[in-house]
Design an enzyme around this catalytic site. Structure first.
Site, PDB file in Angstrom:
ATOM      1  N   CYS A   1       0.828  -1.209   0.000  1.00 12.58           N
ATOM      2  CA  CYS A   1       0.000   0.000   0.000  1.00 12.58           C
ATOM      3  C   CYS A   1       0.861   1.257   0.000  1.00 12.58           C
ATOM      4  O   CYS A   1       1.491   1.587   1.005  1.00 12.58           O
ATOM      5  CB  CYS A   1      -0.910  -0.044   1.233  1.00 12.58           C
ATOM      6  SG  CYS A   1      -1.796   1.481   1.507  1.00 12.58           S
TER       7      CYS A   1
ATOM      8  N   CYS B   1      -0.145   3.992   2.466  1.00 11.04           N
ATOM      9  CA  CYS B   1       0.235   3.717   3.853  1.00 11.04           C
ATOM     10  C   CYS B   1       1.738   3.901   4.062  1.00 11.04           C
ATOM     11  O   CYS B   1       2.158   4.471   5.053  1.00 11.04           O
ATOM     12  CB  CYS B   1      -0.123   2.278   4.242  1.00 11.04           C
ATOM     13  SG  CYS B   1      -1.711   1.735   3.646  1.00 11.04           S
ATOM     14  N   ASP B   2       2.548   3.401   3.133  1.00 13.35           N
ATOM     15  CA  ASP B   2       3.984   3.295   3.394  1.00 13.35           C
ATOM     16  C   ASP B   2       4.876   4.109   2.458  1.00 13.35           C
ATOM     17  O   ASP B   2       6.093   4.163   2.656  1.00 13.35           O
ATOM     18  CB  ASP B   2       4.412   1.811   3.309  1.00 13.35           C
ATOM     19  CG  ASP B   2       3.605   0.956   4.274  1.00 13.35           C
ATOM     20  OD1 ASP B   2       3.344   1.433   5.385  1.00 13.35           O
ATOM     21  OD2 ASP B   2       3.236  -0.175   3.921  1.00 13.35           O
TER      22      ASP B   2
END
Ligand code: NDP
Length: 311
Positions: A136, A139-140
């Site tokens: 993701c 997210c990261d």
């Protein structure tokens, strides 16, 4: 063991399918309980911009869209619990659903557990998970500001993830096993016009490099057989999804390819009173709007089933 009162309807899952079913069920006075699963709001919470959900001409952030759906369900009285189902017995009457030691009983069930990212399953993947191997970008991606990263896949997710990463990283490779993308034309164009993105066509990853942290990939050209090393700081998978249906495998019919729920007339599983909606059934359309539509259909079917059985 704690046993809860018998419910009319329990909805398992909290993506667009689950919340839409919850909105309809709450407005239909069924006092639905939603057991959300571990990813509250489902896959859209890891999506950046949703531009194709009708009603939002300027687009909408995925997480915000899901919070709105949750609030809308709660407004009409749906009860939402952040819990993950661990076991079910759909042959019992009423049907039983467990969350560890808590037993819920219900007349009808809507399964809307969605799907999750597929991975390459190469050696050392688990070891490097979160240490350069990710699913993701939203997210990261932030951890790779100014770095070099790669995205695997040729669908809309790969286009979206690489575009997002190009805003952070210095360089983004897309590694794709074919020589054309299956992504929508508009997303392909944006990707191919982005100067920070380079596509490695006809290519597959054969090994991860790096000890504590990923620092490169071994890549093979499928057409020529040529192998090369690619120095990167992170790789993001965008290679499709697997349904979250393991907990139902001995209870309802799943397909033998990937475990998607086999549904008749779109939302009816092979067990009376158990309905299914969204990406855990649908491997063709897989859109937030179609999942929401299937959630609506599953709830109407469940409501009619309850009425027919005088429940
Ligand atoms: P897709 O199934 O559309 O694409 C998966 C990609 O991964 C394909 O290019 C496929 O290659 C490749 N792939 C699959 N398995 C492997 C493997 N083992 N090794 C290497 N490559 C592999 O999934 P997406 O997640 O991209 O999209 C799912 C759905 O969600 C689509 O309907 C899409 O339109 C939608 N979506 C919409 C977005 C938006 O509008 N904002 C954003 C993201 C998704 P191949 O092409 O060779 O089969």
């Amino acid at each position: 063991m704690e046993i809860k009162n018998v419910r009319k309807l329990i909805i398992i899952g909290s993506g667009p399918a689950g919340y839409t079913a919850a909105i309809y069920a709450a407005r239909g006075n069924l006092n639905p309980l939603v057991l959300t699963g571990s990813e509250l709001g489902g896959q859209l919470t890891t999506t950046i911009e949703v531009e194709n959900f009708p009603g939002f001409p300027e687009g909408m952030k995925g997480p915000a869209l899901m919070i709105n759906m949750q609030k809308q369900a709660e407004r009409f009285g749906a009860e939402i619990k952040f819990e993950t189902v661990t076991k079910v017995d759909f042959n019992a009457s009423p049907k039983k659903i467990w969350v560890n030691d808590i037993e819920y009983q219900t007349q009808a069930v809507i399964i809307a557990t969605g799907a999750r990212s597929r991975t390459l399953e190469l050696p050392r993947e688990k070891e490097l998970w979160g240490r350069g191997v990710h699913t993701c970008a939203t997210c990261d991606g932030f951890f790779y500001k100014g770095k070099t990263v790669a995205v695997i896949g040729g669908g809309d997710s790969a286009m979206e993830e690489s575009g997002f990463l190009a805003n952070l990283a210095d360089k983004v490779y897309i590694i794709h096993r074919k020589e054309s993308f299956r992504a929508s034309k508009i997303m392909q164009e944006r990707t191919l016009n982005n100067k920070k993105i380079e596509v490695l066509w006809n290519s597959e990853v054969t090994a991860y490099r790096g000890e504590q942290k990923l620092n490169g990939l071994k890549i093979k050209n499928i057409k020529t057989g040529e192998e090369k090393e690619l120095a990167i700081d992170a790789v993001f998978f965008a290679i499709g999804h697997l349904p979250n249906t393991e907990v139902f495998k001995n209870e309802i019919t799943l397909d033998d390819k990937a475990g998607f729920i086999v549904a008749k007339d779109t939302v009816y599983t092979n067990v009376a009173g158990v309905f299914a909606a969204g990406d855990c059934v649908d491997f063709t359309y897989r859109q937030a709007i179609t999942a929401a539509g299937f959630g609506c259909m599953a709830e109407i079917a469940a409501e009619r089933w309850l009425q027919t059985h005088n429940i």
